[in-house]
Design a protein around this motif. Structure first.
Motif, PDB file in Angstrom:
ATOM      1  N   LYS A  31      -7.229   1.053  15.226  1.00 47.74           N
ATOM      2  CA  LYS A  31      -5.975   0.501  15.685  1.00 47.74           C
ATOM      3  C   LYS A  31      -4.820   1.597  15.245  1.00 47.74           C
ATOM      4  O   LYS A  31      -4.469   1.917  16.195  1.00 47.74           O
ATOM      5  CB  LYS A  31      -5.427  -0.530  13.874  1.00 47.74           C
ATOM      6  CG  LYS A  31      -6.020  -2.040  13.916  1.00 47.74           C
ATOM      7  CD  LYS A  31      -6.047  -2.682  12.370  1.00 47.74           C
ATOM      8  CE  LYS A  31      -6.296  -2.104  11.467  1.00 47.74           C
ATOM      9  NZ  LYS A  31      -7.622  -2.244  11.512  1.00 47.74           N
ATOM     10  N   THR A  32      -5.853   2.332  14.303  1.00 46.07           N
ATOM     11  CA  THR A  32      -4.908   3.894  13.974  1.00 46.07           C
ATOM     12  C   THR A  32      -5.006   4.647  15.385  1.00 46.07           C
ATOM     13  O   THR A  32      -4.063   4.738  15.575  1.00 46.07           O
ATOM     14  CB  THR A  32      -5.194   4.873  12.646  1.00 46.07           C
ATOM     15  OG1 THR A  32      -5.486   3.465  11.637  1.00 46.07           O
ATOM     16  CG2 THR A  32      -4.674   5.583  12.993  1.00 46.07           C
ATOM     17  N   THR A  33      -6.039   4.398  15.822  1.00 48.47           N
ATOM     18  CA  THR A  33      -6.780   4.965  16.988  1.00 48.47           C
ATOM     19  C   THR A  33      -5.779   4.902  17.846  1.00 48.47           C
ATOM     20  O   THR A  33      -4.923   5.623  18.612  1.00 48.47           O
ATOM     21  CB  THR A  33      -7.931   5.264  17.941  1.00 48.47           C
ATOM     22  OG1 THR A  33      -9.047   5.658  16.647  1.00 48.47           O
ATOM     23  CG2 THR A  33      -8.171   6.226  18.500  1.00 48.47           C
ATOM     24  N   PHE A  80       3.078   7.001   9.127  1.00 55.88           N
ATOM     25  CA  PHE A  80       0.974   7.107   9.097  1.00 55.88           C
ATOM     26  C   PHE A  80       0.564   5.763   7.580  1.00 55.88           C
ATOM     27  O   PHE A  80       0.801   5.379   6.828  1.00 55.88           O
ATOM     28  CB  PHE A  80       0.846   8.263   8.274  1.00 55.88           C
ATOM     29  CG  PHE A  80       2.053   9.576   9.269  1.00 55.88           C
ATOM     30  CD1 PHE A  80       0.885  10.163  10.341  1.00 55.88           C
ATOM     31  CD2 PHE A  80       3.519   9.622   9.184  1.00 55.88           C
ATOM     32  CE1 PHE A  80       1.547  10.447  11.536  1.00 55.88           C
ATOM     33  CE2 PHE A  80       3.861  11.097  10.163  1.00 55.88           C
ATOM     34  CZ  PHE A  80       3.074  11.490  11.136  1.00 55.88           C
ATOM     35  N   GLN A  81      -0.572   5.286   8.019  1.00 53.07           N
ATOM     36  CA  GLN A  81      -1.544   5.244   7.268  1.00 53.07           C
ATOM     37  C   GLN A  81      -1.727   6.087   6.002  1.00 53.07           C
ATOM     38  O   GLN A  81      -0.981   5.756   4.755  1.00 53.07           O
ATOM     39  CB  GLN A  81      -2.949   5.275   7.645  1.00 53.07           C
ATOM     40  CG  GLN A  81      -3.484   3.801   6.836  1.00 53.07           C
ATOM     41  CD  GLN A  81      -4.820   3.894   7.385  1.00 53.07           C
ATOM     42  OE1 GLN A  81      -4.988   4.454   8.337  1.00 53.07           O
ATOM     43  NE2 GLN A  81      -5.556   2.957   7.126  1.00 53.07           N
ATOM     44  N   ALA A  82      -1.754   6.949   5.509  1.00 56.05           N
ATOM     45  CA  ALA A  82      -1.203   7.780   4.188  1.00 56.05           C
ATOM     46  C   ALA A  82       0.235   8.680   4.608  1.00 56.05           C
ATOM     47  O   ALA A  82       0.287   9.174   5.719  1.00 56.05           O
ATOM     48  CB  ALA A  82      -2.684   8.590   4.297  1.00 56.05           C
ATOM     49  N   MET A 103       3.773   1.365  13.479  1.00 57.78           N
ATOM     50  CA  MET A 103       3.780   1.267  11.721  1.00 57.78           C
ATOM     51  C   MET A 103       2.083   0.885  11.440  1.00 57.78           C
ATOM     52  O   MET A 103       1.838   0.377  11.825  1.00 57.78           O
ATOM     53  CB  MET A 103       4.585   0.333  11.024  1.00 57.78           C
ATOM     54  CG  MET A 103       6.416   0.550  11.551  1.00 57.78           C
ATOM     55  SD  MET A 103       7.650  -0.312  10.119  1.00 57.78           S
ATOM     56  CE  MET A 103       8.581   0.921  10.008  1.00 57.78           C
ATOM     57  N   ASP A 104       2.098   2.132  10.456  1.00 55.38           N
ATOM     58  CA  ASP A 104       0.453   2.166  10.243  1.00 55.38           C
ATOM     59  C   ASP A 104       0.591   1.313   8.383  1.00 55.38           C
ATOM     60  O   ASP A 104       0.839   2.290   7.684  1.00 55.38           O
ATOM     61  CB  ASP A 104       0.215   3.548  10.363  1.00 55.38           C
ATOM     62  CG  ASP A 104      -1.586   2.985  10.514  1.00 55.38           C
ATOM     63  OD1 ASP A 104      -1.787   2.046  10.503  1.00 55.38           O
ATOM     64  OD2 ASP A 104      -2.120   3.726  10.858  1.00 55.38           O
ATOM     65  N   GLU A 105       0.453   0.259   8.706  1.00 53.25           N
ATOM     66  CA  GLU A 105       0.636  -0.242   7.547  1.00 53.25           C
ATOM     67  C   GLU A 105       1.101   0.401   5.968  1.00 53.25           C
ATOM     68  O   GLU A 105       1.466   0.502   4.983  1.00 53.25           O
ATOM     69  CB  GLU A 105      -1.211   0.135   6.676  1.00 53.25           C
ATOM     70  CG  GLU A 105      -2.080  -0.254   7.095  1.00 53.25           C
ATOM     71  CD  GLU A 105      -2.740  -0.378   6.614  1.00 53.25           C
ATOM     72  OE1 GLU A 105      -3.545   0.026   5.464  1.00 53.25           O
ATOM     73  OE2 GLU A 105      -4.458  -0.180   6.998  1.00 53.25           O
ATOM     74  N   SER A 161     -11.908   6.558   8.947  1.00 53.25           N
ATOM     75  CA  SER A 161     -10.881   5.250   9.475  1.00 53.25           C
ATOM     76  C   SER A 161     -10.101   5.682   7.746  1.00 53.25           C
ATOM     77  O   SER A 161     -11.235   5.903   7.047  1.00 53.25           O
ATOM     78  CB  SER A 161     -10.700   4.196  10.192  1.00 53.25           C
ATOM     79  OG  SER A 161     -11.044   2.819   9.014  1.00 53.25           O
ATOM     80  N   GLY A 162      -9.035   4.640   7.895  1.00 50.42           N
ATOM     81  CA  GLY A 162      -8.435   4.831   6.297  1.00 50.42           C
ATOM     82  C   GLY A 162      -9.076   3.974   5.485  1.00 50.42           C
ATOM     83  O   GLY A 162      -9.695   4.472   3.772  1.00 50.42           O
ATOM     84  N   GLY A 163      -9.495   3.002   6.210  1.00 50.86           N
ATOM     85  CA  GLY A 163     -10.096   1.414   5.473  1.00 50.86           C
ATOM     86  C   GLY A 163     -11.611   2.552   4.768  1.00 50.86           C
ATOM     87  O   GLY A 163     -12.353   2.506   3.643  1.00 50.86           O
TER      88      GLY A 163
HETATM   89 MG   LIG Z   1      -6.306   2.713  10.170  1.00 48.37          MG
END
Ligand SMILES: [Mg+2]
Ligand SMILES: Nc1ncnc2c1ncn2[C@@H]1O[C@H](COP(=O)(O)OP(=O)(O)OP(=O)(O)O)[C@@H](O)[C@H]1O
Ligand SMILES: Nc1ncnc2c1ncn2[C@@H]1O[C@H](COP(=O)(O)OP(=O)(O)OP(=O)(O)O)[C@@H](O)[C@H]1O
Ligand SMILES: [Mg+2]
Lengths: 245, 245, 332, 380, 291
Positions: free
Chosen positions: A48-50, A90-92, A167-169, B146-148
């Protein structure tokens, strides 16, 4: 597919991406219409992030195409895309750490040369209010809590009135009450400004409630696409992602 | 109020702490963790939950108040001495060693066992047995996950150290539903092994479900507290109350 | 490409004006001194101060605002000096005329160097810029046009000793004022904000829409241009240049030192740092004439670097923040 | 008596030295002889009946710093007489300042034939040979050798530094090792220059060896020359003549420490006690304490320039710079560097000593009248 | 031709080993602590004078001094860490760099006062001798210094690679807080890292003093070489530092043989530029972090 018959806002066509031996994305295709929210789900490490990174130019895809309003964007730089109205979170959380919270919101406006200062300030204040950061407006960004930094990112993505937001999370670590405000804000943007969203989230019920269309990735492939209701009924999605309750 | 009468393992009394002198974030927090229980710490964004955990873990020096582990005041102890007392922190956000492999990351979680390399190696293998989905990622640098996946590595790195008291800040953020459910099951398993857990979570429902007792912080002060039944009974009302709406 | 505009500021106009007035008064005093002053020594010391103000401000653009620590400012300075000197040597063009050309030459070099190096972050960048100075110096040593190690002589200006000192006094003062104004403008414009965003988080800046590559190149080229111009003027002032002195690492170091002492990333920093460092160094040099003076100086440097975070400006802003009641905006 | 002396306004002599930075080593030698002279002259009753004071600042081996310090010396400290700093590139930077204040520059610090010429006699030097003539004595010596001992093939290493380059090339076709070699009918088989910071010379020496050069000229600074000498030894390279004709390195304290690598190496200097100049033996003795058989050239020229000042002021009985200049250009001076007669450009007439380091001692091998040992060739 | 090539290669390798250890400590401290230790070369110089004094006063062979230097300079490094570095870690990077420069100048000046600026050499029994193989002359002292350099490099490499402390050291550089929370005493370990860096500088100084002349004010030339090695090799990797040193040494001996000598450095810089264009952090492949 999304309802609109004409050209979609964003078209993702057979995108593939690998990191060394890891196939992060494998032939992913779907499209995002104007005024719509696409929910993107999938297990950890499913790409997903990718995918977001490929869309906004952080990574170049190995193959496939991404088009924004019909124009290929998968070789464009992220800053150019931001200037054409594509933003992300970003996710983070990544905030500009030594700048004040309010100043953080000005950064996305830098490339908008036709800036109306009062309008920009008003917009910034409005978003700060929404995410509950008004009383932290002059605080240094590194000195707000982790969750607040994510909220700041949320505001920063919307401040420039983009056409498409990735939007990432956005809801991770956000208090339930504020989460409902965020959801409302996203709906408002879609309705009033015609913004479209791709939202990655593991909070499936919320996502189902707000998405017009849903995509589930599993191991880099599209496991299911369609209306939220059908996607979460999909056997493969339940198997690989949601689990059986 | 507290139903269980055994001696608390962790006792926080009137803790005042902050990042800059003169601006306390925690303004007199009181909290008790019973051995073998899960104690929830809830509250809106910026309430000071993470700050509390950081203070317990020694990253922040309280300017007044006591943090008592067993019968020792650990408030002035530097962070690295906490692991010797088998109290460990899973911080909010990302905290892997990005350029070390997953196996090396996990191995370092067992730093306190460094005298006995054979045992450490066994413990690492035990972790891969316990979290089989990490096995495939074993030799990948953690920064490329990945984040998770990174969150999962962090949890494994925490568990390998065999702590008695776990300070856990938002464990399920970024985890897909199946994995998140696993993590909560894992927390219960840890509890069953007799460990004490202090759990900070925005996923109030999930937290309440497994917590024996929960505290709500707001603006750096204790707000309400109660055991599971108290919260389950009237969750909506509670949530609204913390926000002060 | 990059349009320049000013962003809303939280300072209110009148206090900002009042603070500006202090600096304005200072520049007028300096101008008056330049006209009436008769002490050659003081004039020459002050023009060295101005020279360093210019270099430090130039450094400040990318180093202070952008967070890219260039430890090779002298590269641009030296290339400027050599450009002017070589143009004089072969075409008899006075460095007063060719200083802008010297600036351009440096700017071109700045862009060329920028291509590989501006992708590198952090301490590694500082290392690379130091090495580039050595590389350019080697090049100058090996090139026939620069006359290698022999160096280049320039013609003395036909003026009285006082006239010469006054000339350079005003030239460097003018440059210092102009460059400070430029840096002030940058600080308050979107360009400056873009640099700051780069300093804070380059990936995020790029993704939020800052054209990081262009911004860094421009910042670097502007800094190189400025350093090149004063380098050209410097060649005329010193009248004999050769590779080891013109590319002396000490100059690069001084520039960073001055920025750090004054406060990097603020337009006032160099104005404070340059005179402070030079005056302290000078004072030590004439009071402690043995080699011990450098030892004392280095101890002072270490103490300042370690105990005054943010330099003089850092102390000042922290003091202000503590002593000014925080104006909390009422929620609308 | 002393009391009266102390009450009088002192004569102030000012200058700078690079006490720190790249030129600290030679600068330290200057400092020693300056102090020595100052003590002696005040002991003798000063100059013109006034005590003598010296202000020597540390220019940190940096030209801009030197410039500002000379401005200060001339403006603020109002020095009566100006001494030059060490080395050409610092000196070149301060010459305009000094001259524009209508002062003479007493220069024991640097060579630079061009700078002297520009100044039209207002710089008074004490180096008895300028860069183009650094190797002149050596080639004169070679001319006097029997045919079979004369080298034919020359290899030259020059440091990338203004003065060694001129030592090699000469000025305007005059002087310089290349011209001397040509005049002596030798062929230059290797002509290399090396950058500052060069650490290792093995490859370079190997090249000279492979080129079958039977004469090696090392034109460099102390550090380089020491390392070249060592490498020549390590590579088993034995030319007929090996001269370190840049900095006068065979007279420095480190040279004897090279062990067998030091043996047979030729160097040049300004003067040597065997020439019998008054005061030179005492000066050499003072330096003997610091290391065996070392008499740094810097000490000789530094002391000599002060002797010139002393004799000129005493002779002209004034501090007026014009009068001093006229006096200097028309009189002879007896110094530890020899008996000076000045040429129009302000440099003394050429004189030089060629030394060879043999069995732990510097021996004069040229000129004939001061010779203390015969040239040993090829190298041991 | 063949023996010429053999000469070039042996000379290049020996030189490269020496360059590698000149850069090793710098690379370690920079890679792990993020501190550009510009005083590195000053410590190298102190190492040289350490050997010089032991040689002059006690007639101690530099080979012995090399091994003595390690513990002595390790201790020195930890003291410097406690006195200075704990603060440098807390200020901004530019300020830290300036402070380190101050330290360099301070050491240089104190050494000038202690030892004057005279150029020094150490001539041991083997210094002027060579190993002669046909027409091939290899300076014994370089063989010895090269061997010592190799030993030192291998020691470091094994330490960082195979011990848990080595791993903890790397981890600490990547995430300080996380290292603390798994129980690593970051302060102590940083002192160890800095001590190791300085131990390496001191030992390198001894090796350099065996081969080259030295004086307090020429130390800075080694900084340039150390930088070159570090930039080429990337940060914090012992193997890459060694490779970088060897590349530089070989390139120098090769280009000396076939080009005018003054171009040698240009060749090196061109190589550097190419490397930087191709991969921005030298030979080390840094993981591109996930966003
Ligand atoms: Mg991700
Ligand atoms: N920079 C990288 N280098 C190597 N592998 C990578 C990199 N970034 C991602 N990957 C791999 O690509 C796959 C997809 O990762 P991605 O981050 O897109 O997952 P995700 O769907 O966002 O997961 P999560 O829900 O955990 O955030 C994973 O296996 C991950 O390990
Ligand atoms: N590094 C810091 N420096 C200064 N102040 C800080 C810092 N981190 C947090 N604070 C302050 O402390 C308050 C509480 O932060 P904390 O991170 O403890 O909140 P939290 O309860 O964990 O919130 P969240 O749920 O959003 O993570 C913040 O609102 C902020 O004002
Ligand atoms: Mg938190």
């Amino acid at each position: 597919m999304t309802a609109s018959a004409e050209q979609p806002l964003l078209a993702i066509d057979a995108v593939g991406k690998r990191f060394g031996g890891v196939i992060a994305l494998d032939d992913v295709s779907f499209s995002v219409g104007a005024h719509s929210v696409v929910g993107l789900i999938g297990p950890n490490g499913s790409g997903k992030t990718t995918l977001l990174n490929v869309i906004n130019g952080v990574f170049a895809a190995d193959h496939g195409e991404v088009r924004l309003s019909g124009i290929r964007i998968d070789r464009k730089r992220s800053c150019e895309l931001a200037a054409t109205g594509l933003t992300r979170t970003f996710q983070a959380a990544r905030v500009f750490r030594t700048l004040a919270v309010r100043q953080n919101l000005f950064i996305p406006l830098l490339h908008q040369s036709a800036l109306d200062r009062t309008a920009a300030s008003a917009r910034a204040n409005e978003l700060l209010e929404l995410v509950g950061l008004t009383k932290h407006a002059e605080s240094i960004a590194s000195e707000i809590s982790g969750g607040q930094q994510r909220l700041l990112e949320f505001a920063r993505a919307l401040v420039s009135r983009p056409r498409l937001v990735l939007m990432d999370e956005p809801f991770a670590g956000v208090h339930p009450q504020i989460k409902t405000l965020l959801v409302r804000c996203i709906r408002d943007s879609v309705a009033r400004e015609g913004t479209s969203f791709i939202i990655v989230s593991h909070e499936v019920p919320d996502l189902v409630a707000m998405s017009d269309f849903m995509v589930c990735l599993v191991e880099g492939r599209t496991a299911a696409t369609g209306s939220p209701a059908t996607v979460i009924q999909n056997e493969r999605v339940i198997e690989g992602y949601l689990g059986r309750a | 109020m507290n139903a269980v009468s055994s001696a608390p393992i962790l006792k926080i009394a009137n803790v005042v702490a902050g990042y800059t002198a003169g601006h306390p974030v925690l303004r007199g927090v009181n909290l008790i963790a019973q051995p073998g229980h899960i104690t929830g710490v809830l509250g809106p964004n910026g309430a000071g939950k993470s700050t509390l955990l950081r203070a317990i873990a020694g990253f922040l020096q309280p300017s007044s108040g006591r943090i008592v582990l067993g019968d020792e005041d650990i408030a002035a102890l530097p962070p690295h001495r906490h692991m010797e007392r088998r109290i460990a922190l899973l911080p909010q956000g990302r905290s892997t060693f990005p350029e070390l492999t997953v196996a090396e990351n996990i191995e370092l979680g067992g730093w306190t066992m460094r005298g006995d390399r054979a045992r450490l190696r066994q413990a690492v293998e035990a972790m891969f047995a316990r979290y089989p989905h990490l096995r495939a990622l074993r030799d990948r640098p953690a920064g490329s996950l990945s984040g998770g996946q990174q969150r999962a590595v962090e949890i494994a790195r925490l568990v390998i150290g065999d702590p008695k008291v776990l300070l856990i800040d938002e464990p399920s953020v970024g985890l897909s539903p199946i994995v998140a459910a696993q993590v909560y099951r894992e927390l219960e398993a840890l509890k069953a092994e007799g460990r004490t857990i202090l759990l900070v979570d925005q996923d109030v429902r999930a937290a309440i479900k497994i917590a024996d007792y929960a505290y709500v912080l707001s603006s750096g002060r204790n707000d309400i507290e109660g055991d599971r039944s108290a919260f389950e009974g009237d969750l909506g009302v509670m949530v609204r109350r913390w926000l002060g709406v | 490409m990059l349009s320049l505009f000013f962003l809303p500021s939280s300072d209110n106009g009148s206090t900002r004006l009042r603070r500006l007035l202090v600096w304005l008064a200072l520049s007028i005093a300096l101008i008056v001194y330049g006209v009436v002053g008769r002490q050659l020594f003081l004039l020459s010391t002050l023009s060295t101060v101005f020279l360093y103000v210019v270099l430090t401000q130039a450094w400040n653009i990318l180093g202070g605002y952008g967070g890219y620590l260039n430890f090779g400012m002298v590269t641009f300075f030296g290339v400027g000096a050599y450009t002017s000197a070589v143009l004089f040597q072969y075409f008899e063009l006075s460095p007063f005329l060719t200083a802008p050309v010297a600036g351009l030459a440096s700017a071109v070099l700045g862009v060329l160097i920028g291509i590989p190096t501006l992708r590198i972050r952090g301490a590694y960048f500082a290392l690379v810029t130091m090495i580039i100075t050595f590389a350019v110096q080697t090049l100058v040593l090996d090139m026939p046009v620069t006359q290698g190690a022999l160096g280049v002589y320039l013609q003395p200006v036909r003026l009285s000793p006082l006239g010469v000192e006054q000339l350079f006094y005003f030239l460097f003062l003018g440059c210092a004022v102009a460059v400070t104004a430029l840096v002030y403008a940058i600080e308050h414009s979107n360009f400056g904000w873009a640099l700051i965003a780069i300093r804070e988080d380059e990936d995020a800046a790029e993704i939020v829409g800052v054209r990081t590559v262009e911004v860094k190149w421009i910042a670097n080229a502007v800094a190189a241009f400025i350093a090149g111009v004063v380098g050209g003027l410097y060649a005329q002032r010193i009248m004999y240049i050769e590779p080891s002195g013109t590319f002396a690492f000490d100059i690069s170091l001084n520039v960073v030192l001055m920025a750090v002492v004054g406060g990097a990333g603020t337009w006032q920093g160099p104005l404070i740092g340059a005179p402070l460092v030079l005056l302290v160094a000078d004072m030590l040099r004439v009071t402690v004439t043995s080699e011990v003076n450098r030892a004392i100086f280095s101890v002072i440097v270490i103490l300042i670097a370690l105990f005054i975070p943010g330099g003089v400006m850092g102390v000042w802003t922290r003091w202000r923040r503590r002593h000014k009641p925080k104006t909390v905006e009422a929620p609308s | 008596g002393r009391e009266a002396l102390a009450q009088q306004q002192p004569i102030v002599i000012g200058g700078t030295l690079g006490l720190t930075g790249s030129f600290a080593e030679p600068s330290a030698d200057y400092k020693v002889v300056y102090q020595r002279w100052l003590d002696e002259v005040n002991e003798k009753g000063g100059l013109l009946g006034r005590p003598v004071k010296m202000i020597i600042y540390n220019d940190e081996s940096t030209p801009t710093v030197a410039q500002s310090l000379y401005s200060r010396l001339l403006d603020q400290d109002q020095v009566d007489l100006v001494l030059a700093p060490y080395t050409t590139f610092i000196g070149g930077a301060i010459v305009p300042i000094v001259l524009s204040h209508q002062k003479l520059l007493f220069n024991g610090g640097f060579v630079g034939i061009n700078i002297f010429k520009h100044a039209k006699g207002s710089i008074i030097g004490s180096y008895t040979y300028q860069e183009p003539d650094y190797t002149r004595g050596l080639f004169e010596l070679i001319k006097g050798l029997p045919e079979d001992k004369r080298p034919k093939r020359v290899a030259i290493f020059a440091a990338q530094n203004p003065f060694p380059i001129v030592v090699r090339d000469g000025v305007g076709g005059v002087g310089g090792a290349l011209n001397f070699a040509k005049a002596a009918g030798m062929s230059v088989v290797l002509n290399e220059q090396y950058p500052p910071n060069t650490t290792d010379f093995t490859g370079l020496v190997q090249k000279a060896k492979e080129a079958n050069a039977d004469m090696l000229l090392e034109l460099g600074l102390p550090n380089d020359s020491l390392q070249v000498a060592r490498t020549v030894k390590q590579q088993g390279y034995k030319p007929l003549i090996f001269c370190t004709c840049g900095s006068q390195v065979t007279t420095l304290s480190a040279w004897p420490k090279l062990g067998s690598a030091a043996d047979g190496v030729i160097g040049t200097t300004i003067s040597w006690p065997s020439q019998g100049y008054a005061g030179l033996t005492e000066l050499a003795d003072a330096f003997k304490k610091r290391g065996d058989d070392t008499l740094p050239t810097y000490a000789i020229v530094g002391y000599a320039i002060l002797q010139v000042i002393e004799q000129a002021v005493d002779g002209a009985k004034t501090l007026n710079q014009g009068a001093l200049k006229a006096y200097v250009h028309s009189h002879e001076f007896k110094t530890v560097a020899g008996n000076f007669r000045y040429q129009d450009d302000g440099t003394p007439v050429f004189s030089q000593v060629v030394l060879q380091y043999i069995k732990g001692k510097n021996q004069v091998v040229w000129p004939k009248d001061a010779q203390t040992a015969a040239l040993v060739t090829p190298m041991p | 031709m063949l023996d010429r090539l053999a000469f070039i290669i042996t000379d290049g390798i020996l030189l490269g080993l020496i360059y590698a250890i000149a850069g090793l400590g710098l690379s370690l401290v920079l890679g792990i602590m993020g501190i550009v230790n510009v005083a590195h070369s000053a410590f190298i110089m102190l190492g040289s004078f350490f050997a010089f004094e032991l040689f002059r006063r006690l007639g101690l062979d530099p080979i012995i001094s090399f091994f003595l230097a390690m513990p002595v300079f390790f201790l020195l490094g930890t003291i410097v860490y406690r006195a200075l570095l704990t603060r440098i870690e807390r200020v901004s990077q530019s300020q830290g760099l300036v402070a380190m420069f101050g330290l360099m100048v301070l050491i240089e000046n104190l050494s000038t006062i202690a030892w004057t600026t005279d150029t020094r050499v150490i001539t041991a029994a083997y210094t002027n001798a060579s190993l002669v193989l046909g027409s091939l002359y290899i300076a014994q002292v370089k063989l010895i210094a090269g061997a010592l350099a190799l030993v030192l490099t291998l020691l470091f490499w094994a330490f960082l690679r195979f011990t848990l402390i080595g791993r903890a050291i790397r981890a600490m550089g990547q995430n300080r807080d996380a290292a603390l929370s798994v129980g690593i005493d970051v302060r102590r370990l940083s002192a160890v890292v800095f001590g190791l860096g300085i131990a390496c500088a001191g030992a390198a100084g001894v090796a350099l003093a065996m081969v080259f002349p030295f004086s307090p004010n020429t130390q800075i030339q080694w900084l340039a070489w150390a930088f070159l090695v570090v930039i080429l090799g990337g940060l914090g990797s012992v193997a890459n530092t060694l490779i970088a040193g060897l590349i530089i040494g070989l390139l120098q001996s090769l280009s000396t043989a076939f080009l005018p000598f003054d171009y040698v450095y240009l060749v090196l810089y061109v190589l550097l530029a190419v490397i930087l264009v191709l991969r921005r952090e030298g030979l080390t492949l840094v993981v591109k972090r996930a966003i």
